[in-house]
Design an enzyme around this catalytic site. Structure first.
Site, PDB file in Angstrom:
ATOM      1  N   ASP A 224      -4.981 157.282  53.122  1.00 41.71           N
ATOM      2  CA  ASP A 224      -4.793 158.403  52.796  1.00 41.71           C
ATOM      3  C   ASP A 224      -5.004 159.231  54.409  1.00 41.71           C
ATOM      4  O   ASP A 224      -5.530 158.898  54.882  1.00 41.71           O
ATOM      5  CB  ASP A 224      -5.907 159.097  51.795  1.00 41.71           C
ATOM      6  CG  ASP A 224      -6.432 160.664  51.595  1.00 41.71           C
ATOM      7  OD1 ASP A 224      -5.637 160.628  51.067  1.00 41.71           O
ATOM      8  OD2 ASP A 224      -7.495 160.370  52.268  1.00 41.71           O
TER       9      ASP A 224
ATOM     10  N   ARG B 170     -11.567 172.797  50.032  1.00 38.75           N
ATOM     11  CA  ARG B 170     -11.071 171.875  50.037  1.00 38.75           C
ATOM     12  C   ARG B 170     -10.988 171.425  47.796  1.00 38.75           C
ATOM     13  O   ARG B 170     -10.363 170.874  48.271  1.00 38.75           O
ATOM     14  CB  ARG B 170     -11.557 170.984  50.706  1.00 38.75           C
ATOM     15  CG  ARG B 170     -12.125 169.441  50.458  1.00 38.75           C
ATOM     16  CD  ARG B 170     -10.005 169.061  50.987  1.00 38.75           C
ATOM     17  NE  ARG B 170     -10.050 167.649  50.296  1.00 38.75           N
ATOM     18  CZ  ARG B 170      -9.015 166.767  50.919  1.00 38.75           C
ATOM     19  NH1 ARG B 170      -8.084 167.134  50.816  1.00 38.75           N
ATOM     20  NH2 ARG B 170      -9.081 165.689  50.760  1.00 38.75           N
TER      21      ARG B 170
ATOM     22  N   TYR C 187      -5.680 163.227  54.215  1.00 32.94           N
ATOM     23  CA  TYR C 187      -6.560 164.381  54.727  1.00 32.94           C
ATOM     24  C   TYR C 187      -8.321 163.890  53.956  1.00 32.94           C
ATOM     25  O   TYR C 187      -8.446 163.241  52.905  1.00 32.94           O
ATOM     26  CB  TYR C 187      -6.037 165.664  53.705  1.00 32.94           C
ATOM     27  CG  TYR C 187      -4.905 166.389  54.111  1.00 32.94           C
ATOM     28  CD1 TYR C 187      -5.282 166.614  55.500  1.00 32.94           C
ATOM     29  CD2 TYR C 187      -3.967 165.423  53.563  1.00 32.94           C
ATOM     30  CE1 TYR C 187      -3.954 167.324  56.050  1.00 32.94           C
ATOM     31  CE2 TYR C 187      -2.923 166.248  54.059  1.00 32.94           C
ATOM     32  CZ  TYR C 187      -2.668 167.258  55.590  1.00 32.94           C
ATOM     33  OH  TYR C 187      -1.077 167.642  55.852  1.00 32.94           O
TER      34      TYR C 187
ATOM     35  N   SER D  60       0.243 160.616  51.647  1.00 31.36           N
ATOM     36  CA  SER D  60      -0.607 162.053  50.967  1.00 31.36           C
ATOM     37  C   SER D  60      -0.077 162.737  50.382  1.00 31.36           C
ATOM     38  O   SER D  60       1.365 162.746  50.275  1.00 31.36           O
ATOM     39  CB  SER D  60      -0.773 161.980  52.506  1.00 31.36           C
ATOM     40  OG  SER D  60      -1.561 163.725  52.455  1.00 31.36           O
ATOM     41  N   ASN D  61      -1.038 163.319  49.679  1.00 34.30           N
ATOM     42  CA  ASN D  61       0.118 164.686  48.719  1.00 34.30           C
ATOM     43  C   ASN D  61       0.259 165.862  50.082  1.00 34.30           C
ATOM     44  O   ASN D  61       0.833 166.202  49.387  1.00 34.30           O
ATOM     45  CB  ASN D  61      -1.898 165.066  48.186  1.00 34.30           C
ATOM     46  CG  ASN D  61      -2.041 164.358  47.354  1.00 34.30           C
ATOM     47  OD1 ASN D  61      -1.672 163.631  46.023  1.00 34.30           O
ATOM     48  ND2 ASN D  61      -3.125 164.968  46.462  1.00 34.30           N
TER      49      ASN D  61
HETATM   50  C1  2OP Z   1      -4.317 162.890  50.845  1.00 36.70           C
HETATM   51  O1  2OP Z   1      -3.330 163.133  49.499  1.00 36.70           O
HETATM   52  C2  2OP Z   1      -5.755 163.580  48.414  1.00 36.70           C
HETATM   53  O2  2OP Z   1      -5.471 165.380  50.085  1.00 36.70           O
HETATM   54  C3  2OP Z   1      -5.694 163.707  50.425  1.00 36.70           C
HETATM   55  O3  2OP Z   1      -4.227 163.214  51.383  1.00 36.70           O
END
Ligand code: 2OP
Length: 230
Positions: free
Chosen positions: A17, A48, A19, A125-126
């Site tokens: 992941d 956040r 973030y 990641s998102n």
């Molecule tokens: C990401 O997908 C969940 O923020 C986190 O990087």
């Protein structure tokens, strides 16, 4: 996959992941504190929290909007909710800070060590790839990842199964043969739902999520990661 079926040393691929896991989303706190003295931490936390809520709400409602704009929406919400009037210059500066988030200091060495041990690495990641590539470059992590994968490719956010499936497609491997590392407890759970051997990086000593599933391993920081694959 039950807990007893976890076998991290056999995982050929380690998916991260971005973030919160590789990059510290709260490193914006310093700039936020300069903009709004004494309020940097509160702004960063609510920013956040709202960012994540908006990803879940938009995914559930079929109203995808890319992570950059969701991040901006969440910042606007947080500044209004905390009664911190934000100028256009301040908003621009805070958004630009998201492209230069600091990596947790131990991360680069841990990633290099995994790579040297023969693991293939990826980010899932998102964040859209442009956003993620910017922080990867800023952190000196270029060249370490075979793939930078994004929910943007399928117009959905975690915890949608289609997002986690991107790693299976990229590596042509079943999720069971891959480890998934996240400091977001809910993300580590959802990765298990999707079949990955997940590892939860519990930096803040939080209680586990109650979602009928547990990570294969829990560590406090990424420097403990290479040892899990021995
Ligand atoms: C990401 O997908 C969940 O923020 C986190 O990087």
């Amino acid at each position: 996959m039950s807990q007893s079926e976890c076998s991290l040393p056999q995982a050929a691929v380690v998916v991260f992941d971005a973030y919160g896991t590789l990059f510290d989303v709260h490193s914006v706190r310093l700039l936020a504190d300069q903009c709004f003295p004494g309020q940097g931490q509160a702004l960063s936390q609510l920013w956040r929290q709202k960012q994540l809520e908006y990803t879940w709400l938009r995914s559930l409602g079929g109203r995808y909007k890319s992570f950059w704009w969701v991040t901006q929406d969440a910042l606007r919400y947080a500044s209004q909710a905390l009664k911190l009037p934000m100028s256009q210059d301040q908003e621009n500066a805070l958004m630009q800070a998201y492209l230069k988030l600091q990596a947790f200091p131990e991360n680069l060495a841990a990633l290099r060590s995994l790579k040297a041990a023969g693991k293939e690495l990826a980010i899932l990641s998102n964040g859209e790839r442009g956003m993620v590539n910017a922080v990867v470059a800023h952190a000196g992590m270029e060249g370490l990842f075979s793939h930078v994968l994004s929910g943007d490719q399928v117009g959905q956010y975690k915890t949608a199964p289609a997002v986690y499936a991107l790693a299976e497609q990229a590596f042509s491997r079943p999720a069971q043969e891959m480890a998934f590392v996240s400091s977001n407890a809910w993300d580590a759970c959802a990765a298990r739902w999707a079949g990955f051997q997940s590892i939860w990086v519990n930096r803040q000593g939080q209680v586990p999520e109650v979602l009928d599933v547990q990570a294969c391993a829990v560590i406090n920081q990424l420097s403990e990661l290479p040892g899990l694959f021995l």
